[in-house]
Design an enzyme around this catalytic site. Structure first.
Site, short mmCIF file in Angstrom:
data_model
loop_
_atom_site.label_atom_id
_atom_site.label_comp_id
_atom_site.label_asym_id
_atom_site.label_seq_id
_atom_site.Cartn_x
_atom_site.Cartn_y
_atom_site.Cartn_z
N HIS A 1 12.25 7.16 -0.98
CA HIS A 1 11.39 6.77 -2.15
C HIS A 1 12.01 5.63 -3.18
CE1 HIS A 1 9.38 7.59 -6.14
NE2 HIS A 1 10.51 6.90 -6.79
N GLU A 2 13.17 5.41 -3.06
CA GLU A 2 13.93 4.33 -3.85
C GLU A 2 13.59 3.05 -2.88
OE1 GLU A 2 14.42 4.56 -6.68
OE2 GLU A 2 14.47 6.52 -7.32
N CYS B 1 3.48 5.89 -7.36
CA CYS B 1 1.94 6.15 -6.75
C CYS B 1 1.39 7.12 -7.90
CB CYS B 1 1.87 6.86 -5.34
SG CYS B 1 0.10 7.09 -4.76
N HIS C 1 10.81 1.07 -3.23
CA HIS C 1 10.55 0.37 -4.45
C HIS C 1 10.96 -1.15 -4.20
CE1 HIS C 1 9.13 3.30 -7.28
NE2 HIS C 1 10.03 3.88 -7.51
#
Length: 352
Positions: free
Chosen positions: A254-255, A265, A258
């Protein structure tokens, strides 16, 4: 509880774009790839579901954001894209991971390999582990949870000096809790997208973290001395369970998403959803929705089927016969394995 269902045409526009050149590039996907990507547009899809907000404490009510469609992502002049000279993701471990060197090294290798499958087409390398003392960062005891914490911003400054020249990005990971500034209680992680850096803690992914019996809670008040890192010697790190590994893999990917310029999302259930707390984080699926998948595919250039195959292989690969290698705890990944198999069936034009 609120289910956020976008109209089909809005989802289609977010996926395909309204720009002619981006619509044409979408047409270069194979028929099977387009079928998979458009699966998320269908009401009642068995693969991609609408986001459900469970309470006002969830991310979306707490952090109003504008949704990022593919066109907005692609047109962002500040987003980072891997190129020939910068195609490696580096992972820097900070402090101890797991009980003993063997499990520590194995756990970090599992994370590395998962990240390389997720961002298929890029290399993911581990930097030599560093102690907390070598970072020179500030630290404190949290007044509420009574555990040790590291200053996230100062860790980023340390990582900036360590970033290899061929790096697309460098991410620091630690089992010690983080805080961004004195007025904050904690932070799961912090990143500098323009610098291609991030640091993230998995400490709060221990099921016992919020219990009074948590082993990382200091038993008595201690007076910390700046620069005296002896307090971290033998400091508690949570056991490596399947759930902890699953949560760590989701947070790490996830990170890093970015850093690619992918924002939170708001379209469909997706690993790129924001989360305010562990319960919400656990509800996030481990992979991206079709709109975010197109963002990553356009940035990296992988074949979608090859990426799914690599993720399946990571889950299914047999443990090494070497006594030095521990069996990968993939129990928490089994629903994901079935989901990946269904996606591959679409790409192979099969009916499931």
């Amino acid at each position: 509880m609120e289910v956020i269902e976008h109209p089909v045409e809005k989802l289609r526009s977010a996926l395909r774009s309204t720009r002619n050149d981006l619509i044409q590039s979408y047409g270069q996907y194979s028929r099977e790839e387009r079928r998979l990507l458009e699966e998320g547009l269908l009401p009642g899809s068995p693969l991609f579901s609408p986001i459900t907000v469970h309470s006002d404490s969830d991310w979306i009510p707490s952090h109003p954001e504008s949704p990022q469609d593919f066109q907005s992502f692609y047109s962002n002049p500040y987003r980072s894209t891997p190129n020939n000279g910068h195609k490696t993701i580096y992972i820097q471990t900070i402090g101890s991971f797991g009980d003993g060197a063997g499990i520590s090294e194995q756990y970090v290798e599992w994370l590395r390999a998962y990240c390389q499958a997720f961002y298929y087409g890029l290399k993911v390398k581990l930097l030599p582990p560093v102690t907390v003392a070598s970072t020179g960062c500030s630290f404190r005891v949290n007044n509420n949870t009574h555990n040790l914490q590291l200053h996230a911003g100062e860790l980023l400054s340390f990582l900036k000096k360590k970033k290899p020249r061929d790096a697309f990005c460098i991410v620091g990971i630690t089992m010690i809790d983080l805080y961004p500034k004195d007025s904050w209680n904690f932070v799961f992680g912090q990143a500098s997208l323009t610098e291609g850096m991030g640091v993230f803690s998995f400490a709060r992914y221990d099921d016992d973290f919020y219990k009074r019996s948590y082993a990382g809670r200091l038993k008595k008040a201690i007076k910390l001395k700046p620069g005296d890192y002896s307090v971290f010697q033998g400091y508690y790190t949570p056991p490596i369970t399947s759930t902890l590994l699953f949560r760590s893999c989701k947070t790490l990917t996830h990170e890093i998403g970015h850093i690619f310029g992918v924002k939170h999302c708001l379209w469909l259930q997706c690993v790129m959803q924001g989360s305010n707390h562990l319960e919400e984080s656990d509800r996030r699926p481990p992979d991206v929705c079709p709109i975010c998948l197109r963002k990553l595919q356009s940035a990296i250039g992988f074949k979608i089927a090859d990426r799914y195959k690599a993720l399946l292989l990571w889950i299914e690969e047999a443990p090494s016969s070497s006594a030095q290698h521990l069996s990968k705890p993939t129990e928490a990944f089994q629903d994901f394995r079935h989901w990946l198999s269904k996606c591959r069936s679409i790409l192979e034009d099969e009916i499931f």
